[in-house]
Design a protein around this motif. Structure first.
Motif, PDB file in Angstrom:
ATOM      1  N   LEU A 163       0.841  -1.201   0.000  1.00 40.39           N
ATOM      2  CA  LEU A 163       0.000   0.000   0.000  1.00 40.39           C
ATOM      3  C   LEU A 163       0.874   1.247   0.000  1.00 40.39           C
ATOM      4  O   LEU A 163       1.906   1.284   0.668  1.00 40.39           O
ATOM      5  N   LYS A 164       0.437   2.271  -0.736  1.00 37.30           N
ATOM      6  CA  LYS A 164       1.172   3.542  -0.714  1.00 37.30           C
ATOM      7  C   LYS A 164       1.046   4.188   0.655  1.00 37.30           C
ATOM      8  O   LYS A 164       1.970   4.798   1.176  1.00 37.30           O
ATOM      9  N   GLN A 165      -0.132   4.066   1.256  1.00 35.83           N
ATOM     10  CA  GLN A 165      -0.388   4.713   2.548  1.00 35.83           C
ATOM     11  C   GLN A 165      -1.044   3.732   3.522  1.00 35.83           C
ATOM     12  O   GLN A 165      -2.258   3.621   3.568  1.00 35.83           O
ATOM     13  N   PRO A 166      -0.224   2.964   4.302  1.00 31.71           N
ATOM     14  CA  PRO A 166      -0.823   2.050   5.294  1.00 31.71           C
ATOM     15  C   PRO A 166      -1.667   2.813   6.320  1.00 31.71           C
ATOM     16  O   PRO A 166      -1.499   4.035   6.495  1.00 31.71           O
ATOM     17  N   LEU A 167      -2.550   2.100   6.965  1.00 28.91           N
ATOM     18  CA  LEU A 167      -3.416   2.689   7.999  1.00 28.91           C
ATOM     19  C   LEU A 167      -2.602   2.881   9.281  1.00 28.91           C
ATOM     20  O   LEU A 167      -2.113   1.911   9.861  1.00 28.91           O
ATOM     21  N   LEU A 168      -2.435   4.115   9.700  1.00 28.21           N
ATOM     22  CA  LEU A 168      -1.752   4.400  10.963  1.00 28.21           C
ATOM     23  C   LEU A 168      -2.703   5.229  11.816  1.00 28.21           C
ATOM     24  O   LEU A 168      -3.100   6.329  11.412  1.00 28.21           O
ATOM     25  N   ALA A 169      -3.081   4.703  12.964  1.00 27.32           N
ATOM     26  CA  ALA A 169      -4.062   5.408  13.791  1.00 27.32           C
ATOM     27  C   ALA A 169      -3.761   5.211  15.264  1.00 27.32           C
ATOM     28  O   ALA A 169      -3.222   4.180  15.667  1.00 27.32           O
ATOM     29  N   GLN A 170      -4.071   6.226  16.044  1.00 26.09           N
ATOM     30  CA  GLN A 170      -3.976   6.118  17.507  1.00 26.09           C
ATOM     31  C   GLN A 170      -5.375   6.293  18.057  1.00 26.09           C
ATOM     32  O   GLN A 170      -6.021   7.321  17.817  1.00 26.09           O
ATOM     33  N   LEU A 171      -5.856   5.291  18.779  1.00 26.40           N
ATOM     34  CA  LEU A 171      -7.231   5.339  19.268  1.00 26.40           C
ATOM     35  C   LEU A 171      -7.342   6.182  20.531  1.00 26.40           C
ATOM     36  O   LEU A 171      -6.477   6.123  21.406  1.00 26.40           O
ATOM     37  N   PRO A 172      -8.439   6.938  20.639  1.00 27.69           N
ATOM     38  CA  PRO A 172      -8.719   7.641  21.894  1.00 27.69           C
ATOM     39  C   PRO A 172      -9.238   6.637  22.923  1.00 27.69           C
ATOM     40  O   PRO A 172      -9.384   5.452  22.604  1.00 27.69           O
ATOM     41  N   SER A 173      -9.538   7.092  24.112  1.00 30.69           N
ATOM     42  CA  SER A 173     -10.138   6.211  25.119  1.00 30.69           C
ATOM     43  C   SER A 173     -11.425   5.611  24.571  1.00 30.69           C
ATOM     44  O   SER A 173     -12.197   6.281  23.890  1.00 30.69           O
ATOM     45  N   PHE A 174     -11.634   4.321  24.846  1.00 29.89           N
ATOM     46  CA  PHE A 174     -12.867   3.664  24.386  1.00 29.89           C
ATOM     47  C   PHE A 174     -14.104   4.332  24.991  1.00 29.89           C
ATOM     48  O   PHE A 174     -15.208   4.193  24.473  1.00 29.89           O
ATOM     49  N   LYS A 175     -13.915   5.036  26.102  1.00 29.43           N
ATOM     50  CA  LYS A 175     -15.053   5.692  26.769  1.00 29.43           C
ATOM     51  C   LYS A 175     -15.421   7.022  26.105  1.00 29.43           C
ATOM     52  O   LYS A 175     -16.494   7.558  26.340  1.00 29.43           O
ATOM     53  N   ASN A 176     -14.504   7.574  25.306  1.00 32.16           N
ATOM     54  CA  ASN A 176     -14.754   8.846  24.629  1.00 32.16           C
ATOM     55  C   ASN A 176     -15.514   8.567  23.329  1.00 32.16           C
ATOM     56  O   ASN A 176     -14.930   8.431  22.254  1.00 32.16           O
ATOM     57  N   THR A 177     -16.829   8.473  23.439  1.00 26.32           N
ATOM     58  CA  THR A 177     -17.663   8.030  22.313  1.00 26.32           C
ATOM     59  C   THR A 177     -17.530   8.933  21.094  1.00 26.32           C
ATOM     60  O   THR A 177     -17.414   8.449  19.966  1.00 26.32           O
ATOM     61  N   GLU A 178     -17.498  10.240  21.322  1.00 24.66           N
ATOM     62  CA  GLU A 178     -17.444  11.183  20.204  1.00 24.66           C
ATOM     63  C   GLU A 178     -16.138  11.029  19.417  1.00 24.66           C
ATOM     64  O   GLU A 178     -16.145  10.928  18.179  1.00 24.66           O
ATOM     65  N   ALA A 179     -15.023  11.006  20.142  1.00 25.26           N
ATOM     66  CA  ALA A 179     -13.713  10.865  19.492  1.00 25.26           C
ATOM     67  C   ALA A 179     -13.600   9.505  18.799  1.00 25.26           C
ATOM     68  O   ALA A 179     -13.035   9.390  17.703  1.00 25.26           O
ATOM     69  N   MET A 180     -14.157   8.466  19.428  1.00 27.24           N
ATOM     70  CA  MET A 180     -14.110   7.118  18.840  1.00 27.24           C
ATOM     71  C   MET A 180     -14.934   7.060  17.553  1.00 27.24           C
ATOM     72  O   MET A 180     -14.493   6.494  16.543  1.00 27.24           O
ATOM     73  N   ASN A 181     -16.119   7.655  17.571  1.00 28.35           N
ATOM     74  CA  ASN A 181     -16.951   7.689  16.351  1.00 28.35           C
ATOM     75  C   ASN A 181     -16.238   8.424  15.227  1.00 28.35           C
ATOM     76  O   ASN A 181     -16.303   8.024  14.061  1.00 28.35           O
ATOM     77  N   ASP A 182     -15.520   9.485  15.592  1.00 31.68           N
ATOM     78  CA  ASP A 182     -14.800  10.277  14.610  1.00 31.68           C
ATOM     79  C   ASP A 182     -13.692   9.452  13.945  1.00 31.68           C
ATOM     80  O   ASP A 182     -13.553   9.435  12.717  1.00 31.68           O
ATOM     81  N   ILE A 183     -12.915   8.743  14.771  1.00 35.90           N
ATOM     82  CA  ILE A 183     -11.800   7.970  14.199  1.00 35.90           C
ATOM     83  C   ILE A 183     -12.317   6.761  13.425  1.00 35.90           C
ATOM     84  O   ILE A 183     -11.746   6.363  12.406  1.00 35.90           O
ATOM     85  N   LEU A 184     -13.434   6.187  13.857  1.00 31.76           N
ATOM     86  CA  LEU A 184     -14.033   5.067  13.113  1.00 31.76           C
ATOM     87  C   LEU A 184     -14.487   5.525  11.734  1.00 31.76           C
ATOM     88  O   LEU A 184     -14.310   4.806  10.739  1.00 31.76           O
TER      89      LEU A 184
END
Length: 321
Positions: free
Chosen positions: A287-308
């Motif tokens: 892949l030219k651009q592999p998936l690189l992500a840092q997850l927020p706290s699982f309890k932070n629903t808004e931030a988690m929905n955003d990264i998903l």
């Protein structure tokens, strides 16, 4: 409703397990295996008829409720465990690994799945619940208590899994699979003679088990198949990591690395990530651009929905279905 059902079933299993534990002077986990076997068979061993008079009827519960109740009992038994392999993959981490596995294999039919270090089978069960179309599922585990609990848990959930009770770094009698999923055992592998069969064997001293498990997993993956590993965060920075880099460059494409939130682990040294690989094949490419992500706290629903949402978009753009 599901939560109260889970708690109710757990309490019944827990009470019976404590009774057996006191009566037979066994560990909690070994006593739990005796109880789960009695629940699955519908009757206890003759010598335990008095202690196990009222067995819960798991048929009246949802499969997920049964899995969670058994999971709670296993977690209770593991609380005092000092061995790393006697720790269970956290539910939230397993759910996320399942989400990623589902994204990688979307649209594939009759998936063949393998976990070479299945422990009590909890990670494998959770991942199976999130895949579109599961075919044959197999698992390897060397620890006799853990594999017994895994078999009983799978039986109670009515999940068909073939278990191999063996050192998973020895050869398996099985064909390559479409998907490997595993929470890698971390540490040194004591069998230096067996380790010599691997490309990632250490030049001196013991080899890292987690490196050998990656190599073994790739050996049992079809060309173009996928691997989802829960890995220690230091995986690519350890003293033998140059061998790992070279091996992966030769045999697989890195699809992505997802850093799990700090809050999911007791301490910084226990922190883990999820590594996504694809085994090389005639129709695969890096892949030219592999998936690189840092997850927020699982309890932070808004931030988690955003990264998903961002990750869903990445899969849409980068993975050819």
């Amino acid at each position: 409703m599901e939560q109260s059902n889970v708690e109710g079933l757990f309490e019944q299993i827990d009470n019976l397990t404590e009774t057996v534990q006191q009566d037979l002077n066994e560990t909690y986990l070994d006593s739990l295996a005796i109880v789960l076997e009695a629940v699955f068979e519908g009757e206890p061993q003759k010598e335990l008829t008095e202690q196990l008079q009222k067995l819960p009827d798991t048929a009246s519960y949802e499969v997920v409720e049964v899995r969670k109740a058994v999971q709670l009992a296993i977690l209770k038994g593991m609380k005092g465990a000092t061995q790393e392999q006697h720790l269970m993959t956290p539910e939230t981490v397993a759910l996320f690994a399942g989400y990623l596995a589902g994204k990688l294999t979307e649209g594939q039919k009759s998936l063949r799945v393998f976990d070479p270090a299945s422990g009590t089978g909890n990670l494998l069960s959770i991942v199976m619940e999130q895949l579109d179309d599961v075919g044959d599922v197999s698992a390897g585990e060397v620890d006799p208590t853990l594999i017994q609990l895994a078999v009983l848990s799978a039986n109670l959930q009515k999940k068909e899994i073939e278990f191999f009770h063996q050192d998973s770094l020895r050869p398996f009698l099985m064909d390559p699979v479409d998907l490997v999923i595993s929470d890698l055992p971390v540490g040194y592998y004591p069998d230096d003679i067996r380790a010599n069969d691997y490309e990632m064997t250490a030049d001196e001293g013991h080899s890292y088990a987690h490196h050998l498990f990656i190599e073994q997993s790739i050996n049992y993956t079809k060309e173009g198949g996928y691997l989802v590993f829960v890995i220690p965060e230091f995986l690519f920075e350890s003293d033998q990591s140059d061998k790992l880099h070279a091996y992966l460059q030769e045999n697989a494409h890195i699809i992505g690395v997802v850093q799990l939130p700090e809050s999911a682990f007791k301490s910084e040294k226990n922190r883990k990530s999820i590594l996504l690989l694809q085994k090389n094949g005639p129709e695969t490419s890096a892949l030219k651009q592999p998936l690189l992500a840092q997850l927020p706290s699982f309890k932070n629903t808004e931030a988690m929905n955003d990264i998903l949402a961002q990750m869903n978009q990445w899969f849409k753009e980068n993975m050819n279905k």
